[in-house]
Design a protein around this motif. Sequence first.
Motif, PDB file in Angstrom:
ATOM      1  N   LEU A 134      36.659  37.533  31.923  1.00 45.55           N
ATOM      2  CA  LEU A 134      37.275  38.006  33.123  1.00 45.55           C
ATOM      3  C   LEU A 134      39.036  37.708  33.066  1.00 45.55           C
ATOM      4  O   LEU A 134      39.583  36.631  32.712  1.00 45.55           O
ATOM      5  CB  LEU A 134      35.873  37.102  34.483  1.00 45.55           C
ATOM      6  CG  LEU A 134      37.214  37.586  35.307  1.00 45.55           C
ATOM      7  CD1 LEU A 134      36.594  38.953  35.686  1.00 45.55           C
ATOM      8  CD2 LEU A 134      36.567  35.993  36.832  1.00 45.55           C
ATOM      9  N   ILE A 135      39.141  39.011  33.556  1.00 45.52           N
ATOM     10  CA  ILE A 135      40.662  39.354  33.986  1.00 45.52           C
ATOM     11  C   ILE A 135      40.587  39.739  35.582  1.00 45.52           C
ATOM     12  O   ILE A 135      40.065  40.088  35.519  1.00 45.52           O
ATOM     13  CB  ILE A 135      41.814  40.342  33.215  1.00 45.52           C
ATOM     14  CG1 ILE A 135      41.888  39.592  31.890  1.00 45.52           C
ATOM     15  CG2 ILE A 135      43.137  40.168  33.930  1.00 45.52           C
ATOM     16  CD1 ILE A 135      42.225  41.046  31.140  1.00 45.52           C
ATOM     17  N   VAL A 136      41.505  38.451  36.237  1.00 48.53           N
ATOM     18  CA  VAL A 136      41.365  39.095  37.778  1.00 48.53           C
ATOM     19  C   VAL A 136      43.293  39.493  38.157  1.00 48.53           C
ATOM     20  O   VAL A 136      43.815  38.702  37.511  1.00 48.53           O
ATOM     21  CB  VAL A 136      41.069  37.364  38.903  1.00 48.53           C
ATOM     22  CG1 VAL A 136      41.211  38.064  40.293  1.00 48.53           C
ATOM     23  CG2 VAL A 136      39.941  37.638  38.279  1.00 48.53           C
ATOM     24  N   LEU A 161      40.327  41.807  26.685  1.00 53.77           N
ATOM     25  CA  LEU A 161      38.862  41.330  26.920  1.00 53.77           C
ATOM     26  C   LEU A 161      37.973  41.733  25.679  1.00 53.77           C
ATOM     27  O   LEU A 161      38.580  42.279  24.941  1.00 53.77           O
ATOM     28  CB  LEU A 161      38.321  42.107  27.946  1.00 53.77           C
ATOM     29  CG  LEU A 161      38.583  42.281  29.459  1.00 53.77           C
ATOM     30  CD1 LEU A 161      38.006  43.656  29.952  1.00 53.77           C
ATOM     31  CD2 LEU A 161      38.481  40.813  30.598  1.00 53.77           C
ATOM     32  N   THR A 162      36.889  39.996  26.015  1.00 51.42           N
ATOM     33  CA  THR A 162      35.438  40.393  24.744  1.00 51.42           C
ATOM     34  C   THR A 162      35.196  41.533  25.032  1.00 51.42           C
ATOM     35  O   THR A 162      34.953  42.178  26.559  1.00 51.42           O
ATOM     36  CB  THR A 162      35.022  39.380  24.982  1.00 51.42           C
ATOM     37  OG1 THR A 162      34.052  39.316  26.153  1.00 51.42           O
ATOM     38  CG2 THR A 162      35.547  38.017  24.336  1.00 51.42           C
ATOM     39  N   SER A 166      35.147  41.042  31.524  1.00 50.43           N
ATOM     40  CA  SER A 166      35.084  42.084  32.906  1.00 50.43           C
ATOM     41  C   SER A 166      36.661  42.043  33.664  1.00 50.43           C
ATOM     42  O   SER A 166      37.540  41.096  33.758  1.00 50.43           O
ATOM     43  CB  SER A 166      34.382  41.659  34.441  1.00 50.43           C
ATOM     44  OG  SER A 166      32.626  41.780  34.120  1.00 50.43           O
ATOM     45  N   VAL A 167      37.130  43.300  34.081  1.00 47.36           N
ATOM     46  CA  VAL A 167      38.266  43.034  35.047  1.00 47.36           C
ATOM     47  C   VAL A 167      38.148  43.309  36.378  1.00 47.36           C
ATOM     48  O   VAL A 167      37.172  44.608  36.353  1.00 47.36           O
ATOM     49  CB  VAL A 167      39.574  44.741  34.696  1.00 47.36           C
ATOM     50  CG1 VAL A 167      40.467  44.497  35.817  1.00 47.36           C
ATOM     51  CG2 VAL A 167      39.728  43.912  33.499  1.00 47.36           C
ATOM     52  N   ARG A 219      35.038  45.783  39.939  1.00 47.47           N
ATOM     53  CA  ARG A 219      35.119  45.504  38.701  1.00 47.47           C
ATOM     54  C   ARG A 219      34.899  46.343  38.062  1.00 47.47           C
ATOM     55  O   ARG A 219      34.066  47.481  37.920  1.00 47.47           O
ATOM     56  CB  ARG A 219      33.637  44.213  39.184  1.00 47.47           C
ATOM     57  CG  ARG A 219      33.734  43.375  38.027  1.00 47.47           C
ATOM     58  CD  ARG A 219      32.846  42.943  38.468  1.00 47.47           C
ATOM     59  NE  ARG A 219      31.118  43.343  37.784  1.00 47.47           N
ATOM     60  CZ  ARG A 219      29.762  43.376  38.188  1.00 47.47           C
ATOM     61  NH1 ARG A 219      29.642  42.220  39.465  1.00 47.47           N
ATOM     62  NH2 ARG A 219      28.516  44.340  37.961  1.00 47.47           N
ATOM     63  N   PHE A 220      35.526  46.576  37.109  1.00 45.22           N
ATOM     64  CA  PHE A 220      35.448  47.291  35.873  1.00 45.22           C
ATOM     65  C   PHE A 220      35.379  46.753  34.528  1.00 45.22           C
ATOM     66  O   PHE A 220      35.083  45.346  34.014  1.00 45.22           O
ATOM     67  CB  PHE A 220      37.042  47.344  35.162  1.00 45.22           C
ATOM     68  CG  PHE A 220      37.607  48.946  35.907  1.00 45.22           C
ATOM     69  CD1 PHE A 220      36.950  50.503  36.209  1.00 45.22           C
ATOM     70  CD2 PHE A 220      38.382  48.083  37.604  1.00 45.22           C
ATOM     71  CE1 PHE A 220      37.823  51.020  37.229  1.00 45.22           C
ATOM     72  CE2 PHE A 220      38.562  48.822  38.193  1.00 45.22           C
ATOM     73  CZ  PHE A 220      38.414  50.171  38.063  1.00 45.22           C
ATOM     74  N   ARG A 221      34.377  47.173  33.349  1.00 40.06           N
ATOM     75  CA  ARG A 221      33.509  46.892  32.882  1.00 40.06           C
ATOM     76  C   ARG A 221      33.930  47.355  31.137  1.00 40.06           C
ATOM     77  O   ARG A 221      34.965  48.235  31.055  1.00 40.06           O
ATOM     78  CB  ARG A 221      32.357  46.915  32.672  1.00 40.06           C
ATOM     79  CG  ARG A 221      31.229  45.958  31.352  1.00 40.06           C
ATOM     80  CD  ARG A 221      29.762  45.644  31.611  1.00 40.06           C
ATOM     81  NE  ARG A 221      29.218  47.477  31.864  1.00 40.06           N
ATOM     82  CZ  ARG A 221      28.638  47.679  31.298  1.00 40.06           C
ATOM     83  NH1 ARG A 221      28.955  47.394  29.655  1.00 40.06           N
ATOM     84  NH2 ARG A 221      28.364  48.885  31.457  1.00 40.06           N
TER      85      ARG A 221
END
Length: 503
Positions: A134-136, A161-162, A166-167, A219-221
Amino acid sequence: KAQELVRSSAEPAEPFAAPRRKPAADDNGTDRTSFWNRRFATEDPWNYRSPYEQEKYERQLEILPAGLIGRALELACAEGHFTRQLAPRVGHLTATDISSVAVERARARCSGQPNVDFGVLDFSAETLPGKMDLIVCSEVLYYLDDLAELRRIAKKFVEALTPGGSVVSAHAFVLRDNVERTGFDWNTFGAQAISETLAATEGLVLERSIQTELYRIDRFRRLSPDGVATDPVIDHVPIHAPIGVGVARNIVWGGARALRRDVARSERRQHVPVLMYHGIADDGPAALARFRLTPAAFDRQMAWLRANGFHAITSEQLGWSIANREPFVGRPVLITFDDGFQNFADHAWPILRANDLTAEVFLVTDLVGESARWDIDSGPPTQLMDAGTVRRLAGEGAFFASHLATHRAIDGLSSSDLAAELLRSRMFVERWTGRPTTAFAAPFSVTDRRLGRLARECGYRIGFGGKHGPADLDCDPIDLPRIEVRGDRSLEDFVARVEAVLG
């Protein structure tokens, strides 16, 4: 005699409030680290504890992927207010900010949470830690130089990201993206451009979005090699939290027809509307309806001014332009109130502040804290502001000047009484506000040949009498006209009168 009366009767002025800072988005600092350390020189520079910000945090937590998240990276953690709420949702959290000042405050705020590490990181210039689930990234991408830099940062997100990670991005809508919808009047791109850029980044797909009138949280994946994109879930929700004036003054609701910065570059004019108001209240004597607007009507007028690129000036600025024959820049408006009613403080001032406008109030100084006894024949007299209210509003950015001392028409005053009222009134206003006062408005708009000469001798440079219409560079500054805004006229009439001045 007037000086002795002021010394013996008036309470001293309180120190001025600190000048209002520019919105961070308008600062043009070149060294980003120094820029952000200056921002955090004062603790909590954006009022993170406010209900508005806390509601936004709750929605960011709501949009997180379900279950415990393994490794998370928070960019621009600021002072750690959201960090502390995010930490229980992740196995390990790396919280970073470009400002070492902010990071130290965040570290102290989260000292009881062992799964959080802190570090100073310029995410634009430096490599991001990898293998994140996760990146916020909240309320910071506005400050990038341009969309090209934003596209480069978006690629960094994918690399950090793995697969399946998610971002979460939370940003406000900005008028520069879409001038036709509600947005913040910042000279940056905003949530729309940010969302579109992330969605166009190879490897990212939008999964869910929570959208309000003022901001969106996305929320992007990161797609796995065999992953399939699905249609995003879009939730439109209201803002329940109250919006503080520091936030509200930057919002143009419903979109803008003109932006202040654009008209300041392109428009120069010889005329300026000087609007004259009296009371802002829902009820009052029927005989005085002409002099009273409802708060709702006043709100619509101020919102129209804001949406059409107007900015408020003071009588001092008006007088300077006339004295120097300097054309008015952009779309200025001088908003004035006669009498100093308490309903200005109760109703008008909050509306003005929310629209990033100010006003100049002409006080009847002998009656401050009492009531408008000159209206007694029309019904119960309206309460006037007291000196404490005047001091408070002056500290918040309102301006005050003289409506003389007793509200008597000057054609009923001897020359010595007129001079005494002019001088005494100016001294009291200066005592209460701590500012020099050089403007007056004649009670009942009555003037005569003595007024200008006596006013100048009593220290005034700007005066408003009985003339009607816009002010211009050829006006006598001690006998300026105004446009009365009546309570029995429509918004369309108000718009027509103001637009007529624009020409």
